[in-house]
Structure formats: C-alpha cells, structure tokens
Design a protein around this motif. Structure first.
Motif, short mmCIF file in Angstrom:
data_model
loop_
_atom_site.label_atom_id
_atom_site.label_comp_id
_atom_site.label_asym_id
_atom_site.label_seq_id
_atom_site.Cartn_x
_atom_site.Cartn_y
_atom_site.Cartn_z
N VAL A 1 -19.22 -25.24 -20.39
CA VAL A 1 -18.55 -26.54 -20.52
C VAL A 1 -17.03 -26.37 -20.56
O VAL A 1 -16.29 -27.07 -19.86
N THR A 2 -16.55 -25.46 -21.39
CA THR A 2 -15.09 -25.27 -21.49
C THR A 2 -14.53 -24.68 -20.20
O THR A 2 -13.39 -25.00 -19.81
N ASP A 3 -15.30 -23.84 -19.51
CA ASP A 3 -14.85 -23.33 -18.21
C ASP A 3 -14.67 -24.48 -17.23
O ASP A 3 -13.69 -24.54 -16.47
N LYS A 4 -15.63 -25.39 -17.23
CA LYS A 4 -15.56 -26.56 -16.35
C LYS A 4 -14.40 -27.47 -16.75
O LYS A 4 -13.69 -28.00 -15.87
N ALA A 5 -14.19 -27.62 -18.06
CA ALA A 5 -13.12 -28.50 -18.55
C ALA A 5 -11.75 -28.02 -18.06
O ALA A 5 -10.86 -28.84 -17.77
N LYS A 6 -11.59 -26.72 -17.94
CA LYS A 6 -10.30 -26.17 -17.52
C LYS A 6 -9.99 -26.44 -16.05
O LYS A 6 -8.83 -26.33 -15.62
N THR A 7 -11.00 -26.84 -15.30
CA THR A 7 -10.78 -27.15 -13.86
C THR A 7 -10.47 -28.62 -13.65
O THR A 7 -10.10 -29.02 -12.55
N MET B 1 -19.91 -33.46 -20.42
CA MET B 1 -19.44 -32.77 -21.61
C MET B 1 -18.07 -32.13 -21.38
O MET B 1 -17.23 -32.08 -22.28
N ALA B 2 -17.83 -31.64 -20.16
CA ALA B 2 -16.52 -31.07 -19.84
C ALA B 2 -15.43 -32.14 -19.95
O ALA B 2 -14.35 -31.90 -20.50
N LYS B 3 -15.73 -33.33 -19.43
CA LYS B 3 -14.78 -34.45 -19.56
C LYS B 3 -14.56 -34.80 -21.02
O LYS B 3 -13.42 -35.06 -21.45
N PHE B 4 -15.65 -34.79 -21.78
CA PHE B 4 -15.55 -35.13 -23.20
C PHE B 4 -14.70 -34.10 -23.95
O PHE B 4 -13.83 -34.47 -24.75
N VAL B 5 -14.95 -32.82 -23.72
CA VAL B 5 -14.19 -31.77 -24.41
C VAL B 5 -12.72 -31.83 -24.02
O VAL B 5 -11.83 -31.72 -24.89
N LYS B 6 -12.44 -32.02 -22.74
CA LYS B 6 -11.06 -32.10 -22.25
C LYS B 6 -10.32 -33.26 -22.92
O LYS B 6 -9.19 -33.10 -23.42
N ALA B 7 -10.95 -34.42 -22.95
CA ALA B 7 -10.32 -35.60 -23.55
C ALA B 7 -10.17 -35.43 -25.06
O ALA B 7 -9.17 -35.86 -25.65
N SER B 8 -11.16 -34.82 -25.69
CA SER B 8 -11.09 -34.58 -27.14
C SER B 8 -9.94 -33.65 -27.49
O SER B 8 -9.23 -33.86 -28.47
N GLY C 1 -7.08 -43.99 -25.50
CA GLY C 1 -7.63 -44.20 -24.16
C GLY C 1 -7.93 -42.93 -23.38
O GLY C 1 -8.18 -42.99 -22.18
N PHE C 2 -7.93 -41.77 -24.07
CA PHE C 2 -8.18 -40.51 -23.35
C PHE C 2 -9.62 -40.45 -22.83
O PHE C 2 -9.85 -39.93 -21.74
N TYR C 3 -10.56 -40.95 -23.62
CA TYR C 3 -11.95 -40.98 -23.16
C TYR C 3 -12.11 -41.95 -21.99
O TYR C 3 -12.75 -41.65 -20.98
N LYS C 4 -11.51 -43.12 -22.14
CA LYS C 4 -11.60 -44.14 -21.08
C LYS C 4 -11.02 -43.61 -19.78
O LYS C 4 -11.60 -43.79 -18.70
N ASP C 5 -9.88 -42.92 -19.88
CA ASP C 5 -9.24 -42.36 -18.68
C ASP C 5 -10.13 -41.31 -18.01
O ASP C 5 -10.04 -41.09 -16.80
N ALA C 6 -10.98 -40.67 -18.80
CA ALA C 6 -11.89 -39.65 -18.27
C ALA C 6 -13.19 -40.26 -17.75
O ALA C 6 -14.08 -39.53 -17.31
#
Length: 331
Positions: A323-329, A233-240, A48-53
């Motif tokens: 994308v990864t910079d955004k994911a870290k926020t 994509m940031a949400k996707f990378v973070k959840a992945s 559910g990590f994607y769903k939560d994002a």
C-alpha cells in the motif's frame, strides 16, 4: 434564458451528484475517542484531502467498549487504527490482520510513578503496585516485567497489578505507586489535576528498550488480493499523511479541528493543543512507511513474555509495503 439557466443548474447538480457517487467510501475505526492522537485523519477530512483523492471517509471514534480488531473482523470498518501488540496477538489467534502503514514512528507509552514511593529506577518496582491498561494494551507491560524478572502475581518479589481504567485516579488517590500513561495524554492529566512534574518520575518504554509500535493502520489480509482495494488504501494513506503533515505544521488549527469533531464535548482546546504537540513528536519524519526493523523489535519484545508470551512464534505476512509503495506513486 431562464430555461438555459435551469438546464445549466440541473447539469451542475448532476455533475456534483455524479462526483459524489464516484467517491470511494472508506470506513476508518479509531482505537480510542476523538482526540489529537488521531488528528491527521480529522485534518485530512476537514481540509478536503480525502475528497481530493476521490474518497468519502467516515471516521468512527473508539472507546473503552470498542475493540478495533473485532470491528474489522465483523465488517464494520475497512481499516482500523491499532497498536501492533494487539494486532499480532489477534493474528496469532486466527484473524488475519495486516499492517499496511505506520504513521507513528515512536511509542508514547510510559509508566509514571510518584516520587514519594521511593522509586528511582525499574529495579524499585519490586513489591510495588502498578496500574496497567488491559484490552490489548497490557502486552508491552507484561513483556517488560518478564524481562525484569518480576512476576505480576504480587508479593514482595514481584509486582501487584491493578486493572487501570482510562483515567489517572489510582495515582492521584495513592491506590497505585505507578500508572500507565501516554506522553501526550494521561501524564498531562496528572499535571492538570494539580501534581507537579517534580513529584513524578517517568519511565518511557522507548528508553527502556521495550517499546512496541503503536497507532498503525490495519486491514484484513484477504482484501489485499483486490488491486482496487490496494489502490483505495494507497489513496487513503497518502491523503492521511497529508493530514499529519498539516497537523505538524499547524498544531493549534489541528487541535481545533479535533474539538470540532468531538461529539461528546468532553475535550478542551488547551488539552488538545498540548496533546497535539506531543503526538507530533511521535509522527515526525513519517510518511506512513513501516520500519521493518522496528516491527521485528516489537515481535522480539512480545515473544519475551516468559511462560506466557504475547505471541509464541514470529508472524508471517503480518505487514506489507504494497500500500505505501503504491501511495508513493500517486500525485
């Protein structure tokens, strides 16, 4: 009371459907068939990590007839898993693909040889027959042979290359002296087929200084001009990455999740558990951020192809940290 309950149920249904409607759809194209090589994505979906994002992620398995970059260019996926050599070659040919994240820190590629061929070092490849994967997977090999000064056109002073299918038959049937294998897959297929570790000798691309980056995430460059796409994509990378973290901590469960998603029924839990152990070594310590120095080494390796390099010039804009910079926020 009955009317109240019905109204409440209807409101609840609307809330659920509204949430589903708000979920952002993402299509991920894998490089190969469903297996533990991609466990982080399947785990992120299952837990559910994607769903939560706020994401609705569709994972598309690959196969021998599927080129991720072609799927991406044709609009069949928003993001794809591919090796950097293939992506850079694709970019130089005119398709502007960009690396947005790099879950795999290390290469799992190697040549595995029969010891009874007398091979003890790369110097012994001369005059031998080597099995090589194509469809973009041959690039690291060709660069390596070029650096060794070994022509790939056969003869006593070069190597004979056979186009290897996605199996280990050429080594088992002694059609090749060495074949391409991954630390997490084909090597163990040889063991499962009855060969003993002491009958084999392996040459890891990492150890030979010719490793190139594998299993990165790629998108089309134009898409990154849209802040909303970057956010998605940031949400996707973070959840992945949460999925990969979970897979490293819960290997057996992750392997079972992979099996649960294998529509072909071809995978076995024992093989996937073993693959999970090896894949976890390659993703360990990664938060998805690309190591630019490793990317530059990949470029250098690919440009050392002698008269026929994989790429002819250093690429510009082939990777980005936006994308990864955004994911870290993100929380």
């Amino acid at each position: 009371m009955k009317k109240f309950l019905m109204a409440a149920a209807a409101a609840g249904a609307l809330l659920v459907s509204g949430s589903a409607a708000m979920a952002e759809a993402v299509k991920l194209q894998l490089k190969w068939v469903t297996q533990a090589q991609f466990a982080g994505y399947y785990v992120a979906a299952a837990k559910g990590f994607y769903k939560d994002a706020g994401l609705d992620v569709t994972i598309l398995p690959g196969g021998p007839d599927i080129n991720p970059q072609q799927v991406l260019a044709g609009g069949g996926a928003d993001v794809v898993v591919d090796w950097m050599p293939s992506a850079l070659a694709t970019r130089e040919k005119g398709s502007p693909v960009v690396n947005i994240a790099q879950p795999f820190k290390k290469s799992g590629m190697m040549l595995t040889c029969r010891k009874d061929t007398g091979i003890t070092s790369p110097a012994d490849f001369k005059g031998k027959t080597l099995g090589v994967w194509f469809f973009g997977n041959e690039y690291p090999f060709l660069s390596w042979m070029s650096q060794l000064g070994l022509p790939t056109t056969g003869g006593a002073d070069g190597v004979t290359v056979i186009k290897q299918g996605f199996n280990v038959d050429p080594l088992l049937q002694k059609q090749a002296d060495c074949i391409s294998t991954m630390t997490y897959n084909e090597y163990w297929q040889l063991i499962e087929a009855g060969m003993k570790p002491e009958e084999l000798i392996t040459f890891k691309y990492e150890d030979q200084g010719v490793a190139t980056l594998e299993d990165g995430l790629y998108v089309l460059e134009d898409k990154l001009k849209d802040p909303a796409f970057v956010e998605t994509m940031a949400k996707f990378v973070k959840a992945s990455e949460k999925g990969w973290d979970y897979a490293r901590a819960n290997g057996d469960e992750a392997a079972q999740i992979v099996i649960d998603n294998d529509a072909s029924g071809a995978q076995t839990i024992e093989h996937q558990k073993r693959m999970m152990e090896e894949v976890n070594k390659l993703t360990d310590g990664s938060d998805g951020t690309l190591d630019v120095a490793a990317a530059e080494r990949t470029v250098e390796t690919l440009m050392k192809g002698g008269s026929d390099p994989v790429i002819t010039k250093k690429p510009e804009g082939a990777w980005t940290s936006v994308v990864t910079d955004k994911a870290k926020t993100l929380q």
